[in-house]
Design an enzyme around this catalytic site. Structure first.
Site, PDB file in Angstrom:
ATOM      1  N   ASN A  24       0.871  -1.180   0.000  1.00  0.00           N
ATOM      2  CA  ASN A  24       0.000   0.000   0.000  1.00  0.00           C
ATOM      3  C   ASN A  24       0.909   1.231   0.000  1.00  0.00           C
ATOM      4  O   ASN A  24       1.467   1.580   1.034  1.00  0.00           O
ATOM      5  CB  ASN A  24      -0.898  -0.028   1.251  1.00  0.00           C
ATOM      6  CG  ASN A  24      -1.772   1.204   1.351  1.00  0.00           C
ATOM      7  OD1 ASN A  24      -1.832   2.015   0.426  1.00  0.00           O
ATOM      8  ND2 ASN A  24      -2.457   1.366   2.478  1.00  0.00           N
ATOM      9  N   TRP A  25       1.041   1.835  -1.154  1.00  0.00           N
ATOM     10  CA  TRP A  25       1.974   2.951  -1.280  1.00  0.00           C
ATOM     11  C   TRP A  25       1.419   4.264  -0.735  1.00  0.00           C
ATOM     12  O   TRP A  25       2.126   5.274  -0.705  1.00  0.00           O
ATOM     13  CB  TRP A  25       2.392   3.129  -2.753  1.00  0.00           C
ATOM     14  CG  TRP A  25       3.431   2.148  -3.201  1.00  0.00           C
ATOM     15  CD1 TRP A  25       4.003   1.157  -2.448  1.00  0.00           C
ATOM     16  CD2 TRP A  25       4.050   2.081  -4.490  1.00  0.00           C
ATOM     17  NE1 TRP A  25       4.923   0.471  -3.191  1.00  0.00           N
ATOM     18  CE2 TRP A  25       4.980   1.014  -4.460  1.00  0.00           C
ATOM     19  CE3 TRP A  25       3.903   2.798  -5.682  1.00  0.00           C
ATOM     20  CZ2 TRP A  25       5.754   0.660  -5.560  1.00  0.00           C
ATOM     21  CZ3 TRP A  25       4.678   2.442  -6.784  1.00  0.00           C
ATOM     22  CH2 TRP A  25       5.586   1.388  -6.714  1.00  0.00           C
ATOM     23  N   LYS A  26       0.140   4.278  -0.379  1.00  0.00           N
ATOM     24  CA  LYS A  26      -0.478   5.495   0.170  1.00  0.00           C
ATOM     25  C   LYS A  26      -0.163   6.690  -0.749  1.00  0.00           C
ATOM     26  O   LYS A  26      -0.126   6.533  -1.964  1.00  0.00           O
ATOM     27  CB  LYS A  26      -0.025   5.709   1.608  1.00  0.00           C
ATOM     28  CG  LYS A  26      -0.291   4.454   2.465  1.00  0.00           C
ATOM     29  CD  LYS A  26      -0.178   4.658   3.930  1.00  0.00           C
ATOM     30  CE  LYS A  26      -0.421   3.320   4.632  1.00  0.00           C
ATOM     31  NZ  LYS A  26      -0.448   3.432   6.073  1.00  0.00           N
ATOM     32  N   HIS A 109      -9.903   1.205   4.132  1.00  0.00           N
ATOM     33  CA  HIS A 109      -8.682   1.400   4.918  1.00  0.00           C
ATOM     34  C   HIS A 109      -8.982   2.360   6.081  1.00  0.00           C
ATOM     35  O   HIS A 109      -9.747   3.307   5.923  1.00  0.00           O
ATOM     36  CB  HIS A 109      -7.570   1.967   4.032  1.00  0.00           C
ATOM     37  CG  HIS A 109      -6.241   1.936   4.710  1.00  0.00           C
ATOM     38  ND1 HIS A 109      -5.862   2.869   5.646  1.00  0.00           N
ATOM     39  CD2 HIS A 109      -5.212   1.062   4.624  1.00  0.00           C
ATOM     40  CE1 HIS A 109      -4.658   2.571   6.103  1.00  0.00           C
ATOM     41  NE2 HIS A 109      -4.233   1.476   5.488  1.00  0.00           N
ATOM     42  N   GLU A 111      -7.368   4.736   7.296  1.00  0.00           N
ATOM     43  CA  GLU A 111      -7.099   6.150   7.011  1.00  0.00           C
ATOM     44  C   GLU A 111      -8.266   6.776   6.250  1.00  0.00           C
ATOM     45  O   GLU A 111      -8.581   7.950   6.433  1.00  0.00           O
ATOM     46  CB  GLU A 111      -5.762   6.286   6.245  1.00  0.00           C
ATOM     47  CG  GLU A 111      -4.586   6.061   7.189  1.00  0.00           C
ATOM     48  CD  GLU A 111      -3.339   5.514   6.533  1.00  0.00           C
ATOM     49  OE1 GLU A 111      -3.219   5.551   5.295  1.00  0.00           O
ATOM     50  OE2 GLU A 111      -2.453   5.028   7.280  1.00  0.00           O
ATOM     51  N   GLU A 181      -6.384  -5.124   9.929  1.00  0.00           N
ATOM     52  CA  GLU A 181      -5.418  -4.070  10.220  1.00  0.00           C
ATOM     53  C   GLU A 181      -5.863  -3.301  11.460  1.00  0.00           C
ATOM     54  O   GLU A 181      -6.605  -2.313  11.353  1.00  0.00           O
ATOM     55  CB  GLU A 181      -5.326  -3.091   9.042  1.00  0.00           C
ATOM     56  CG  GLU A 181      -4.801  -3.692   7.764  1.00  0.00           C
ATOM     57  CD  GLU A 181      -4.101  -2.640   6.907  1.00  0.00           C
ATOM     58  OE1 GLU A 181      -2.974  -2.889   6.501  1.00  0.00           O
ATOM     59  OE2 GLU A 181      -4.684  -1.564   6.670  1.00  0.00           O
ATOM     60  N   GLY A 187       1.335   2.086  11.057  1.00  0.00           N
ATOM     61  CA  GLY A 187       2.294   3.194  11.048  1.00  0.00           C
ATOM     62  C   GLY A 187       2.841   3.564  12.419  1.00  0.00           C
ATOM     63  O   GLY A 187       3.426   4.629  12.588  1.00  0.00           O
ATOM     64  N   SER A 227       2.430  -2.098  10.648  1.00  0.00           N
ATOM     65  CA  SER A 227       3.850  -2.122  11.048  1.00  0.00           C
ATOM     66  C   SER A 227       4.554  -3.430  10.701  1.00  0.00           C
ATOM     67  O   SER A 227       5.424  -3.887  11.441  1.00  0.00           O
ATOM     68  CB  SER A 227       3.988  -1.813  12.548  1.00  0.00           C
ATOM     69  OG  SER A 227       3.494  -0.521  12.820  1.00  0.00           O
ATOM     70  N   GLY A 248       2.508  -1.144   4.416  1.00  0.00           N
ATOM     71  CA  GLY A 248       2.600   0.279   4.092  1.00  0.00           C
ATOM     72  C   GLY A 248       4.045   0.699   3.951  1.00  0.00           C
ATOM     73  O   GLY A 248       4.680   0.450   2.914  1.00  0.00           O
TER      74      GLY A 248
HETATM   75  P1  PGA Z   1       2.156   0.293   7.787  1.00  0.00           P
HETATM   76  O1  PGA Z   1       0.752   0.523   7.020  1.00  0.00           O
HETATM   77  O2  PGA Z   1       2.741  -0.997   7.258  1.00  0.00           O
HETATM   78  O3  PGA Z   1       2.980   1.497   7.445  1.00  0.00           O
HETATM   79  O4  PGA Z   1       1.830   0.201   9.250  1.00  0.00           O
HETATM   80  C1  PGA Z   1      -0.086  -0.555   6.736  1.00  0.00           C
HETATM   81  C2  PGA Z   1      -1.339  -0.058   6.053  1.00  0.00           C
HETATM   82  O5  PGA Z   1      -1.767   1.059   6.325  1.00  0.00           O
HETATM   83  O6  PGA Z   1      -1.921  -0.769   5.218  1.00  0.00           O
END
Ligand code: PGA
Length: 264
Positions: A24-26, A109, A111, A181, A187, A227, A248
Protein backbone atom coordinates in the site's frame (compact mmCIF):
# COMPACT_ATOMS: atom_id res chain seq x y z
CA UNK A 1 -1.59 -35.79 -9.75
CA UNK A 2 -2.94 -33.65 -12.58
CA UNK A 3 -6.55 -34.25 -13.48
CA UNK A 4 -7.50 -36.08 -10.31
CA UNK A 5 -8.94 -33.94 -7.56
CA UNK A 6 -9.49 -35.00 -3.98
CA UNK A 7 -13.01 -34.58 -2.59
CA UNK A 8 -11.85 -31.55 -0.61
CA UNK A 9 -10.40 -29.88 -3.71
CA UNK A 10 -13.57 -30.52 -5.66
CA UNK A 11 -15.60 -28.57 -3.13
CA UNK A 12 -13.12 -25.76 -2.69
CA UNK A 13 -13.00 -22.85 -5.10
CA UNK A 14 -9.80 -22.88 -7.14
CA UNK A 15 -7.91 -20.00 -5.62
CA UNK A 16 -4.16 -19.50 -5.60
CA UNK A 17 -2.72 -20.85 -2.38
CA UNK A 18 0.44 -18.74 -2.62
CA UNK A 19 0.80 -16.06 0.04
CA UNK A 20 -0.35 -12.64 -1.04
CA UNK A 21 1.94 -9.69 -0.40
CA UNK A 22 0.13 -6.42 -1.01
CA UNK A 23 1.94 -3.09 -0.97
CA UNK A 24 0.00 0.00 0.00
CA UNK A 25 1.97 2.95 -1.28
CA UNK A 26 -0.48 5.50 0.17
CA UNK A 27 0.36 9.05 -1.03
CA UNK A 28 3.97 8.31 -1.93
CA UNK A 29 6.02 8.13 -5.14
CA UNK A 30 6.13 10.15 -8.31
CA UNK A 31 6.26 8.34 -11.65
CA UNK A 32 10.09 8.33 -11.94
CA UNK A 33 10.33 7.00 -8.37
CA UNK A 34 7.75 4.28 -9.07
CA UNK A 35 9.43 3.10 -12.27
CA UNK A 36 12.82 3.05 -10.58
CA UNK A 37 11.33 0.89 -7.81
CA UNK A 38 9.82 -1.49 -10.37
CA UNK A 39 13.17 -1.94 -12.13
CA UNK A 40 14.98 -2.61 -8.90
CA UNK A 41 12.55 -5.23 -7.59
CA UNK A 42 11.98 -6.95 -10.96
CA UNK A 43 14.49 -9.80 -10.52
CA UNK A 44 13.25 -10.72 -7.08
CA UNK A 45 9.64 -10.52 -8.19
CA UNK A 46 10.42 -13.00 -10.94
CA UNK A 47 12.00 -15.47 -8.49
CA UNK A 48 9.29 -15.11 -5.88
CA UNK A 49 6.56 -17.69 -5.25
CA UNK A 50 4.13 -15.13 -3.89
CA UNK A 51 1.30 -13.18 -5.41
CA UNK A 52 2.38 -9.55 -5.30
CA UNK A 53 -0.14 -6.76 -5.55
CA UNK A 54 0.76 -3.05 -5.68
CA UNK A 55 -1.87 -0.53 -4.53
CA UNK A 56 -0.54 2.70 -6.01
CA UNK A 57 -1.75 6.32 -6.23
CA UNK A 58 -4.25 6.95 -9.06
CA UNK A 59 -1.65 8.92 -11.02
CA UNK A 60 0.63 5.89 -11.31
CA UNK A 61 -1.84 3.15 -12.22
CA UNK A 62 -1.56 3.29 -16.01
CA UNK A 63 2.25 3.38 -16.21
CA UNK A 64 2.86 0.91 -13.40
CA UNK A 65 0.29 -1.52 -14.86
CA UNK A 66 1.99 -1.24 -18.24
CA UNK A 67 5.36 -1.95 -16.66
CA UNK A 68 3.91 -4.91 -14.72
CA UNK A 69 2.53 -6.62 -17.85
CA UNK A 70 3.80 -10.18 -18.19
CA UNK A 71 5.09 -10.28 -14.58
CA UNK A 72 3.45 -11.74 -11.47
CA UNK A 73 2.64 -8.23 -10.23
CA UNK A 74 -0.94 -7.06 -10.07
CA UNK A 75 -1.68 -3.35 -9.92
CA UNK A 76 -4.59 -1.69 -8.14
CA UNK A 77 -5.93 1.43 -6.48
CA UNK A 78 -6.33 2.50 -2.87
CA UNK A 79 -9.83 3.92 -3.13
CA UNK A 80 -12.69 4.67 -5.53
CA UNK A 81 -16.14 6.22 -5.55
CA UNK A 82 -19.32 4.14 -5.33
CA UNK A 83 -21.01 5.82 -8.31
CA UNK A 84 -20.38 4.74 -11.89
CA UNK A 85 -20.06 8.33 -13.08
CA UNK A 86 -21.39 11.79 -12.32
CA UNK A 87 -20.72 15.25 -10.97
CA UNK A 88 -18.45 14.20 -8.12
CA UNK A 89 -15.49 16.56 -8.31
CA UNK A 90 -12.20 14.89 -7.52
CA UNK A 91 -13.57 11.36 -7.46
CA UNK A 92 -12.63 8.30 -9.53
CA UNK A 93 -14.92 5.43 -10.56
CA UNK A 94 -14.32 1.68 -10.73
CA UNK A 95 -14.68 1.81 -14.50
CA UNK A 96 -11.95 4.46 -14.69
CA UNK A 97 -9.67 2.32 -12.54
CA UNK A 98 -10.16 -0.64 -14.85
CA UNK A 99 -9.60 1.53 -17.87
CA UNK A 100 -6.29 2.70 -16.38
CA UNK A 101 -5.19 -0.91 -15.85
CA UNK A 102 -6.13 -1.60 -12.22
CA UNK A 103 -7.34 -5.08 -11.39
CA UNK A 104 -8.08 -4.59 -7.70
CA UNK A 105 -8.93 -1.88 -5.19
CA UNK A 106 -8.29 -1.47 -1.46
CA UNK A 107 -11.48 -0.42 0.32
CA UNK A 108 -12.24 0.55 3.92
CA UNK A 109 -8.68 1.40 4.92
CA UNK A 110 -8.68 2.97 8.40
CA UNK A 111 -7.10 6.15 7.01
CA UNK A 112 -10.14 6.49 4.73
CA UNK A 113 -12.49 5.67 7.60
CA UNK A 114 -10.83 8.11 10.02
CA UNK A 115 -9.67 11.06 7.90
CA UNK A 116 -12.42 10.97 5.30
CA UNK A 117 -15.23 9.71 7.54
CA UNK A 118 -16.09 6.70 5.42
CA UNK A 119 -18.85 4.60 6.96
CA UNK A 120 -19.44 0.87 6.56
CA UNK A 121 -22.53 1.68 4.50
CA UNK A 122 -20.52 3.79 2.06
CA UNK A 123 -17.79 1.14 1.90
CA UNK A 124 -20.47 -1.47 1.22
CA UNK A 125 -21.68 0.48 -1.82
CA UNK A 126 -18.10 0.72 -3.08
CA UNK A 127 -17.52 -3.02 -2.57
CA UNK A 128 -20.60 -3.83 -4.63
CA UNK A 129 -19.63 -1.40 -7.37
CA UNK A 130 -16.07 -2.76 -7.53
CA UNK A 131 -17.35 -6.35 -7.77
CA UNK A 132 -19.87 -5.37 -10.43
CA UNK A 133 -16.96 -3.98 -12.49
CA UNK A 134 -14.93 -7.17 -12.00
CA UNK A 135 -12.29 -5.69 -9.70
CA UNK A 136 -10.85 -7.72 -6.84
CA UNK A 137 -11.31 -6.09 -3.45
CA UNK A 138 -9.05 -5.95 -0.43
CA UNK A 139 -11.43 -5.00 2.35
CA UNK A 140 -9.66 -3.55 5.39
CA UNK A 141 -11.12 -3.99 8.84
CA UNK A 142 -9.67 -3.46 12.30
CA UNK A 143 -10.41 -2.18 15.77
CA UNK A 144 -9.17 1.07 17.34
CA UNK A 145 -6.89 1.21 20.36
CA UNK A 146 -9.89 2.01 22.54
CA UNK A 147 -11.95 -0.90 21.17
CA UNK A 148 -8.97 -3.13 21.70
CA UNK A 149 -8.60 -2.17 25.35
CA UNK A 150 -12.30 -2.30 26.06
CA UNK A 151 -12.74 -5.87 24.83
CA UNK A 152 -14.66 -4.74 21.75
CA UNK A 153 -12.60 -6.49 19.06
CA UNK A 154 -15.20 -9.09 18.16
CA UNK A 155 -18.06 -6.58 18.17
CA UNK A 156 -16.11 -4.15 15.95
CA UNK A 157 -14.87 -6.72 13.42
CA UNK A 158 -18.25 -8.32 13.22
CA UNK A 159 -19.97 -4.96 12.61
CA UNK A 160 -17.43 -3.98 9.93
CA UNK A 161 -17.72 -7.32 8.13
CA UNK A 162 -21.49 -7.59 8.22
CA UNK A 163 -22.13 -3.99 7.19
CA UNK A 164 -19.35 -3.65 4.60
CA UNK A 165 -20.18 -6.96 2.94
CA UNK A 166 -23.96 -6.81 3.25
CA UNK A 167 -25.60 -8.27 0.14
CA UNK A 168 -22.40 -9.85 -1.17
CA UNK A 169 -23.05 -13.41 -2.37
CA UNK A 170 -20.90 -16.43 -1.39
CA UNK A 171 -19.76 -16.69 -5.03
CA UNK A 172 -18.53 -13.09 -5.00
CA UNK A 173 -16.09 -13.93 -2.21
CA UNK A 174 -13.86 -15.38 -4.88
CA UNK A 175 -12.93 -11.72 -5.57
CA UNK A 176 -12.61 -10.61 -1.93
CA UNK A 177 -9.61 -10.60 0.38
CA UNK A 178 -9.93 -9.36 3.97
CA UNK A 179 -7.05 -7.44 5.54
CA UNK A 180 -7.07 -7.36 9.32
CA UNK A 181 -5.42 -4.07 10.22
CA UNK A 182 -5.79 -3.00 13.85
CA UNK A 183 -5.77 0.80 13.78
CA UNK A 184 -3.32 0.99 16.68
CA UNK A 185 -0.75 -1.01 14.70
CA UNK A 186 -0.78 1.03 11.49
CA UNK A 187 2.29 3.19 11.05
CA UNK A 188 3.07 3.06 14.77
CA UNK A 189 5.86 0.48 14.86
CA UNK A 190 3.69 -1.50 17.31
CA UNK A 191 2.75 -4.54 15.27
CA UNK A 192 0.20 -7.01 16.64
CA UNK A 193 1.79 -10.34 17.56
CA UNK A 194 1.42 -13.21 15.13
CA UNK A 195 -0.56 -15.12 17.82
CA UNK A 196 -2.98 -12.23 18.19
CA UNK A 197 -3.40 -11.93 14.43
CA UNK A 198 -3.93 -15.66 14.11
CA UNK A 199 -6.70 -15.49 16.75
CA UNK A 200 -8.40 -12.59 14.98
CA UNK A 201 -8.10 -14.40 11.66
CA UNK A 202 -9.95 -17.34 13.22
CA UNK A 203 -12.58 -14.95 14.52
CA UNK A 204 -12.98 -13.36 11.08
CA UNK A 205 -13.41 -16.81 9.52
CA UNK A 206 -16.04 -17.72 12.14
CA UNK A 207 -18.03 -14.61 11.30
CA UNK A 208 -17.75 -15.37 7.58
CA UNK A 209 -18.68 -19.05 8.08
CA UNK A 210 -21.78 -18.14 10.09
CA UNK A 211 -23.02 -15.74 7.44
CA UNK A 212 -21.69 -17.04 4.13
CA UNK A 213 -20.88 -20.68 4.83
CA UNK A 214 -17.93 -22.87 5.70
CA UNK A 215 -16.56 -23.17 2.15
CA UNK A 216 -16.33 -19.40 1.75
CA UNK A 217 -14.66 -19.07 5.13
CA UNK A 218 -12.11 -21.80 4.41
CA UNK A 219 -11.03 -20.44 1.07
CA UNK A 220 -10.99 -16.80 2.17
CA UNK A 221 -7.62 -15.06 2.19
CA UNK A 222 -7.02 -13.11 5.40
CA UNK A 223 -4.06 -10.73 5.39
CA UNK A 224 -2.44 -8.88 8.25
CA UNK A 225 -1.38 -5.24 8.06
CA UNK A 226 0.11 -2.84 10.60
CA UNK A 227 3.85 -2.12 11.05
CA UNK A 228 4.92 -5.18 9.08
CA UNK A 229 8.62 -5.03 8.28
CA UNK A 230 11.33 -7.26 6.91
CA UNK A 231 12.04 -8.65 10.39
CA UNK A 232 8.55 -9.62 11.49
CA UNK A 233 6.97 -10.58 8.12
CA UNK A 234 7.93 -14.24 8.31
CA UNK A 235 6.30 -14.68 11.77
CA UNK A 236 2.88 -13.91 10.31
CA UNK A 237 3.38 -16.00 7.20
CA UNK A 238 4.38 -18.98 9.33
CA UNK A 239 0.83 -19.07 10.72
CA UNK A 240 -1.48 -21.30 8.75
CA UNK A 241 -4.48 -19.03 8.80
CA UNK A 242 -2.66 -15.81 7.85
CA UNK A 243 -2.54 -15.82 4.05
CA UNK A 244 -0.47 -12.74 3.42
CA UNK A 245 0.36 -9.18 4.34
CA UNK A 246 -0.73 -5.65 3.55
CA UNK A 247 2.34 -3.50 3.93
CA UNK A 248 2.60 0.28 4.09
CA UNK A 249 5.93 1.95 4.84
CA UNK A 250 8.12 -1.16 4.42
CA UNK A 251 6.75 -1.58 0.88
CA UNK A 252 8.14 1.78 -0.24
CA UNK A 253 11.74 0.86 0.23
CA UNK A 254 13.36 -1.46 -2.32
CA UNK A 255 15.56 -3.26 0.22
CA UNK A 256 12.87 -4.04 2.77
CA UNK A 257 10.33 -4.99 0.10
CA UNK A 258 12.78 -7.33 -1.61
CA UNK A 259 13.63 -8.92 1.75
CA UNK A 260 9.96 -9.50 2.49
CA UNK A 261 9.13 -11.09 -0.86
CA UNK A 262 12.26 -13.20 -0.84
CA UNK A 263 11.38 -14.69 2.52
CA UNK A 264 7.95 -15.89 1.51
P1 PGA B 1 2.16 0.29 7.79
O1 PGA B 1 0.75 0.52 7.02
O2 PGA B 1 2.74 -1.00 7.26
O3 PGA B 1 2.98 1.50 7.44
O4 PGA B 1 1.83 0.20 9.25
C1 PGA B 1 -0.09 -0.55 6.74
C2 PGA B 1 -1.34 -0.06 6.05
O5 PGA B 1 -1.77 1.06 6.32
O6 PGA B 1 -1.92 -0.77 5.22
Amino acid sequence: MIGILTIKERFMPTKSSAPLIAANWKMYKTLPEALDFMEKVADQVEKSNTDIWLAVPFTLIRDVAEKAKGTRLKVGAQNMNDASQGAFTGEVSAEMLKDAGASFVVLGHSERRNYFHESNTFINRKVKRALAEGLDVILCIGESYQDHNEGMIEAKLSEQILESLDGVSPEQFEKIVIAYEPVWAIGTGKAASSEEVSDESTLIREIIAENWGKNVSESLKVLYGGSVDSDNAKDYLAKKNINGLLIGSASLNVESFVRIISET
